[in-house]
Design a protein around this motif. Structure first.
Motif, short mmCIF file in Angstrom:
data_model
loop_
_atom_site.label_atom_id
_atom_site.label_comp_id
_atom_site.label_asym_id
_atom_site.label_seq_id
_atom_site.Cartn_x
_atom_site.Cartn_y
_atom_site.Cartn_z
N LEU B 113 8.11 -2.41 -0.59
CA LEU B 113 7.76 -1.00 -0.60
C LEU B 113 6.33 -0.80 -0.08
CD1 LEU B 113 8.63 1.87 -1.45
CD2 LEU B 113 7.50 1.46 -3.62
N GLN B 114 5.42 -1.70 -0.50
CA GLN B 114 4.04 -1.56 -0.05
C GLN B 114 3.88 -1.88 1.42
OE1 GLN B 114 1.14 -3.00 -3.11
NE2 GLN B 114 3.05 -3.34 -4.19
N LEU B 115 4.67 -2.86 1.90
CA LEU B 115 4.66 -3.17 3.33
C LEU B 115 5.13 -1.95 4.12
CD1 LEU B 115 3.97 -5.66 4.93
CD2 LEU B 115 6.39 -6.20 5.04
N LEU B 116 6.16 -1.28 3.59
CA LEU B 116 6.67 -0.08 4.24
C LEU B 116 5.56 0.97 4.33
CD1 LEU B 116 9.53 1.30 5.06
CD2 LEU B 116 9.23 2.50 2.94
N LEU B 117 4.84 1.16 3.21
CA LEU B 117 3.77 2.17 3.21
C LEU B 117 2.67 1.79 4.18
CD1 LEU B 117 3.57 2.99 -0.58
CD2 LEU B 117 4.38 4.46 1.23
N ALA B 118 2.36 0.48 4.27
CA ALA B 118 1.34 0.05 5.23
C ALA B 118 1.77 0.38 6.65
CB ALA B 118 1.09 -1.45 5.09
N GLY B 119 3.05 0.12 6.97
CA GLY B 119 3.56 0.44 8.30
C GLY B 119 3.49 1.93 8.58
N VAL B 120 3.88 2.72 7.59
CA VAL B 120 3.88 4.18 7.76
C VAL B 120 2.45 4.68 8.00
CG1 VAL B 120 4.25 6.33 6.53
CG2 VAL B 120 5.98 4.57 6.45
N CYS B 121 1.50 4.22 7.17
CA CYS B 121 0.12 4.69 7.33
C CYS B 121 -0.47 4.19 8.65
CB CYS B 121 -0.74 4.22 6.16
SG CYS B 121 -0.35 5.07 4.64
N GLY B 122 -0.12 2.96 9.04
CA GLY B 122 -0.59 2.45 10.31
C GLY B 122 -0.12 3.31 11.47
#
Lengths: 115, 502
Positions: B113-122
């Motif tokens: 989930l946090q990896l997903l959020l990192a991708g989204v914010c990136g």
């Protein structure tokens, strides 16, 4: 060199689409592999091919002497290859698990989630 | 140099990395996830505050000056999106603490989930088009894994469709990036905006812009490229559905907003007319698809599609008011749609099903949940004074001012049909008598489970009401964001410096 590569790229895209339109999920993944390879080769070719002049900086200078190949598209292709490698590894495992769960490799029978 | 721009990417990445290191320490992973997403929300708010007061912020990664290095750029739209990503991530993390079973958690739900959020914010913050591709892939690979987490049969089938169509979109995106680099020799978005204007063969630029439109259109689930969404979003556990519904398609919409306001504005009459048709048809097909469904999450999935149409409508009309309306709509939609999915999860928890025919009587047994459903549902349909009303009102107003009467008619009709869908859910799930239970009914909600399921839903409902009652403030922020989008010179100046502007 460019016309030849252009034909190869076109052939790869065509083969990828053809494979993805087949009913077997294995062929679907082969199609995806061809598609990503076609895109990588396209980046490489579209950015211009320069033969025999690697982008090396001679000793004592701070920039390449005269004309040299553009290193950036090669870096892009490298990145794209790594990404597609990871993603396709996932896809291969996914079709294996999907085959185990569904019991068929025929895309026509994967209709449970459609509406 | 503004290093804080990198924090919305670094915090979730770090959270994911540490969680992976402590794979078997579930209590630690849970605390870390709450902490990281909370920090993401906080840093998003700080970023929004700074951009609001100080203008566009830029950070050159590795101190390589743009356009040679990768620049991170936070303008108002990007900052707003980061705040929303943080809010959604935080709410869903709290919700998943009690809604997910151990099996899912043990397979790495929190790091993913946090990896997903990192991708989204990136994807929101990058100022480089190839880097955007990379963040898309980070987001996609995390979403692939989340979608099939647990490995039920429907998840495998939905996952296969989702993976295939998204990989095709990525390949098209990569093709377009390669051709773009071959044409102008740069990947920095600000530099692209400057250089594409000097290209002689403007027809080729239009072709490229259409490739981008197709690639991002698939990610945004726009007509006719949306088929992966209703085939997959109803299959994973509800917390995962909720975060997908809130954020993933919106990344596609954001990319369209970025690319078609900054880079491809050379032939607005052609590209944005095409977008307008896409917007209208997206709204209609989405809402009609929802009308035919009788499963809670499938109905909501189709409504994601129809709402994407409204956001595209704002971009396609391309007036200050329309873009303002589109941004307002994105803000409203992310909160409301995530919330509706979370509500569907509570209904499932209480009665053991997502099928409308198996649900019923929740108005009697859970009156609080009924109110918490009605707020986002009526907001989605556009009832005043909730957030959706103002979003639709601004867009309709912008359409009328632009003389685009057909799209205004479609938008209003779709609003009505949305109301029909929401009332269908209301009548079936909450109003009708509870059906005879076929299996033993689940244990009643109590204690911390009740608190952690209801707290995110209540917070999101409160935000929905707050956006509605305080619409003037959101309007001001969205207006400033739209003004920045419509003046690419601001973006170019912030990234490349003043001298590059002719």
């Amino acid at each position: 060199m460019e016309p030849l590569l252009a034909l190869v790229i076109g052939g790869l895209y065509a083969a990828a689409l053809f494979m993805m339109l087949r009913r077997s999920i294995v062929k679907l993944v082969i199609g995806l592999m061809l598609l990503s390879n076609a895109a990588n080769l396209l980046i490489f070719t579209a950015a211009g091919l320069t033969r025999g002049v690697p982008p090396l900086v001679p000793e004592g200078l701070t920039r390449p002497d005269g004309l040299s190949a553009d290193p950036l598209p090669q870096a892009l292709v490298l990145t794209a290859i790594v990404i597609s490698f990871g993603v396709l590894a996932f896809a291969v495992v996914l079709i294996h698990r999907a085959y185990e769960a569904v019991g068929t490799d025929d895309l026509r029978r994967l209709r449970d989630t459609d509406t | 140099m503004n290093p804080e721009i990198a924090l919305p990417i670094l915090i979730p990445l770090l959270g994911a990395a540490v969680s992976v290191a402590f794979w078997r320490h579930m209590a630690l992973q849970r605390h870390l996830a709450v902490l990281a997403t909370g920090a993401l929300l906080a840093i998003g708010l700080v970023l929004l505050w700074e951009v609001w007061h100080g203008g566009i912020l830029v950070m050159d990664m590795g101190v390589w000056p743009a356009p040679f290095g990768i620049a991170l750029v936070a303008d108002l739209l990007a900052a707003i999106m980061v705040v929303l990503a943080g809010f959604t991530g935080f709410a869903v993390t709290l919700y998943s603490l009690v809604s997910l079973d151990r099996e899912h958690e043990n397979f790495g739900y929190y790091p993913l989930l946090q990896l997903l959020l990192a991708g989204v914010c990136g994807a929101f913050l990058t100022g480089d088009i190839f880097n955007l591709f990379v963040w898309f892939e980070v987001m996609l690979i995390a979403s692939f894994a989340l979608l099939v987490l647990g490995g039920r049969r429907t998840q495998m089938e939905g996952g296969l469709k989702y993976v295939t169509l998204n990989l095709i979109a990525s390949a098209i995106f990569l093709t377009a990036v390669g051709l773009l680099y071959g044409m102008v020799g740069t990947l920095n978005m600000a530099d692209l905006a400057v250089k594409l204007a000097q290209v002689e063969a403007q027809g080729l630029v239009t072709v490229l812009s259409l490739l981008f439109m197709i690639a991002f259109g698939i990610k945004a689930a726009a007509f006719p490229l949306f088929f992966w969404l209703p085939a997959s979003y109803h299959t994973p556990p509800v917390a995962i559905s909720a975060v997908f519904a809130g954020l993933l398609t919106k990344v596609g919409v954001y990319a369209l907003y970025r690319v078609f306001t900054l880079i491809f504005t050379h032939d607005v009459g052609y590209t944005h007319t095409l977008l307008l048709w896409g917007a209208g048809l997206t709204m209609l097909t989405g809402v009609l698809g929802a009308a035919a469904q009788f499963e809670f999450r499938r109905i909501l999935s189709f409504h994601i599609i129809s709402q994407i149409g409204y956001m595209l409508m704002g971009l396609a009309l391309f007036t200050p008011l329309a873009l303002l309306g589109g941004i307002f709509y994105i803000v409203h939609h992310i909160v409301v749609k995530t919330n509706l999915f979370l509500v569907s999860g509570v209904a499932r928890r209480l009665q053991g099903s997502y099928e409308l025919r198996d649900l019923g009587g929740l108005y009697r047994s859970a009156p609080g949940l009924s109110v918490l459903f009605l707020i986002p549902a009526l907001s989605l349909a556009g009832m005043p004074p909730l957030s959706g009303f103002f979003g639709k009102f601004i867009l309709v107003r912008a359409g009328l001012e632009a003389g685009a009467y057909a799209i205004v008619f479609v938008a209003l009709l779709v609003g009505l049909l949305t109301l029909y869908s929401m009332l269908k859910i209301w009548a079936e799930v909450f109003w009708k008598a509870a059906p005879e239970p076929t299996s033993p009914s689940p244990a009643p909600l109590q204690g911390p489970e009740r608190l952690l399921l209801y707290a995110p839903i209540s917070a999101m409902a409160a935000v929905t009401v707050a956006i509605g009652l305080g619409a003037a403030w959101v309007y001001d922020v969205a207006e400033a964001a739209a003004a920045q989008l419509l003046d690419p010179a601001l973006y170019v100046e912030a990234v490349l410096g003043r001298e590059r502007l002719q």
